[in-house]
Structures are given as C-alpha cells and as structure tokens.
Design a protein around this motif. Structure first.
Motif, short mmCIF file in Angstrom:
data_model
loop_
_atom_site.label_atom_id
_atom_site.label_comp_id
_atom_site.label_asym_id
_atom_site.label_seq_id
_atom_site.Cartn_x
_atom_site.Cartn_y
_atom_site.Cartn_z
N LEU A 4 40.39 48.33 51.27
CA LEU A 4 41.04 49.42 50.49
C LEU A 4 40.33 49.60 48.86
O LEU A 4 40.61 50.72 48.45
N SER A 5 39.54 48.67 48.63
CA SER A 5 38.95 48.81 47.38
C SER A 5 37.77 49.75 47.51
O SER A 5 37.20 50.46 46.36
N ASN A 6 37.51 50.39 48.62
CA ASN A 6 36.64 51.48 48.87
C ASN A 6 37.41 52.64 48.86
O ASN A 6 38.04 53.08 49.96
N LYS A 7 36.86 53.64 48.00
CA LYS A 7 37.44 55.08 47.57
C LYS A 7 37.46 55.81 49.28
O LYS A 7 38.33 56.45 49.55
N SER A 8 36.25 55.65 49.87
CA SER A 8 36.14 56.37 51.12
C SER A 8 37.46 55.83 52.15
O SER A 8 37.90 56.85 52.82
N ASN B 223 46.22 48.57 47.06
CA ASN B 223 45.41 47.75 46.01
C ASN B 223 43.97 47.93 46.00
O ASN B 223 43.37 47.85 47.06
N THR B 224 43.37 48.40 45.05
CA THR B 224 41.93 48.77 44.89
C THR B 224 41.17 47.60 44.38
O THR B 224 39.95 47.88 44.30
N THR B 225 41.61 46.33 44.28
CA THR B 225 40.89 45.34 43.96
C THR B 225 40.32 44.79 44.99
O THR B 225 40.78 44.77 46.19
N ALA B 226 39.06 44.31 45.22
CA ALA B 226 38.37 43.81 46.34
C ALA B 226 39.05 42.64 46.78
O ALA B 226 39.10 42.36 48.08
N ASP B 227 39.58 41.48 45.83
CA ASP B 227 40.11 40.35 46.28
C ASP B 227 41.39 40.68 47.15
O ASP B 227 41.75 39.75 48.19
N VAL B 228 42.26 41.36 46.71
CA VAL B 228 43.70 41.66 47.48
C VAL B 228 43.51 43.03 48.62
O VAL B 228 43.89 42.75 49.34
N GLY B 229 42.81 44.23 48.04
CA GLY B 229 42.70 45.19 48.70
C GLY B 229 41.91 45.14 49.80
O GLY B 229 42.11 45.82 50.70
N TYR C 264 54.72 43.05 44.87
CA TYR C 264 53.87 44.20 44.33
C TYR C 264 53.62 44.37 42.79
O TYR C 264 52.59 44.59 42.33
N ARG C 265 54.55 44.01 42.02
CA ARG C 265 54.30 43.96 40.78
C ARG C 265 53.36 43.17 40.32
O ARG C 265 52.78 43.12 39.17
N ALA C 266 53.35 42.03 41.12
CA ALA C 266 52.28 40.78 40.53
C ALA C 266 50.85 41.36 41.08
O ALA C 266 49.82 40.51 40.95
N GLY C 267 50.61 42.36 41.95
CA GLY C 267 49.37 42.85 42.35
C GLY C 267 49.10 41.88 43.57
O GLY C 267 47.81 41.82 43.67
#
Length: 184
Positions: free
Chosen positions: A46-50, A37-43, A165-168
C-alpha cells in the motif's frame, strides 16, 4: 416516543411502510472511509501509489450505494463531505469502478501476488446502518477481482482497532468519521 438514529437497510422499507412509524430522512456529514497505511513497514504494497489507485478503481461504489444501502448514501470525491463548501467542485474527479484500469495500475506497481489485511470494528455498523461485516465482504470481493491481490478480513474489538489505528499499526482499515462542526 422512541427514536432510532440508524435503520438497517433491510429494515428500512419495513419501517417506511409501517403506519405506526415515521421515517425522517435527510443528508448527513457522516462518512465511512478506508485508510491505507502508506509506510513501507506497515503498509507494505500500500506504500505504492499505483496499488492505492488500483484499489480505488476496483471498488464497486454504485453496488455499495444502490445495492447494499438502497440508494441511501452519496459518494464525495474528497474527505470533505458534500454540503460543505468546495466539496462539489471536485465531484468530477471521484474514482469510479474500472477493473481494467485497476488491473493496469496494479500490474504497473510490480508488487506481484500480495495479501493485505482490512481491519474494522467487529459487530459494528456504518453510518448508513449497514453491517461492517457485509461491507467488508463486499470490499474483499471487489478488490480480489484484481489478479494478484488477496484481502484478509480482520474484525477487531472497536477500542483496540481505534488504538492500533491511531498508533499507525494497521495496514488497511474501514472506519467512520463525521466533522465536529460544519467547516472545511
């Protein structure tokens, strides 16, 4: 006649050596994949590409394919399964195990010590017949070689995991997929 679609890798050699059984092998378009998940609030990190690139570089793909699956799998470079048009054109770009690169990427992200949660179907198997518990443990071990990263395993009820998962709502998941029809 009875038929089994997936054979556990541990039982494959037994089935192949049994004169009363016929093992038919062939390529599949089925996938086992990781979604981050690439969103800052959930990920979170993981929102950081590196961080995502570090994860891709820390996975022991050959250990999974040749060790856990006995060579009965392939690793495409993209979400397009091998065998479909264009998939082989990017094979040279697929990530490979490189722990030094993984650590460098992780350190450059500047996220410090973090814990991420890998969710997957409890009691499930991957398309190759491998227990998801075994695969999740292998991924946890691989990823925790990155200093500063801890992976918590979260086996879930399959119906709930899919809905979340589908709900993010999930940070990091392992799941199966196969195209509805053979077209990119």
């Amino acid at each position: 006649a009875d038929m089994a679609y997936q054979i556990d890798p541990d039982n494959y050699s037994k089935a192949k050596d049994d004169p009363n059984l016929q093992v038919i092998e062939g390529p599949s378009l089925a996938y086992e994949y990781l979604a981050l998940n690439t969103t800052a609030d959930v990920g979170g990190p993981l929102s950081n590409k590196s961080v995502r690139q570090a994860i891709a570089s820390a996975i022991d793909y050959d250990g999974i394919i040749n060790g856990l699956l006995g060579g009965a799998a392939v690793r495409p470079a993209t979400i397009v399964p091998l065998g479909l048009q264009g998939a082989d054109a990017l094979e040279s770009k697929k990530p490979v195990l490189d722990l030094a690169k993984a650590q460098s990427l992780y350190d450059s992200a500047g996220v410090g010590n973090v814990e991420i949660t890998l969710s997957y179907d409890a009691g499930g198997t991957s398309p190759g017949g491998l227990s998801r518990e075994i695969l999740a443990s292998k991924l946890q071990s691989d990823l925790q070689q990155i200093k500063g990263l801890t992976v918590k395993l979260n086996p879930m009820d399959p119906t709930q995991r899919l809905a979340d998962y589908r709900a993010g709502k999930l940070q990091f998941i392992m799941s199966s997929w196969a195209p509805d029809y053979a077209d990119v």
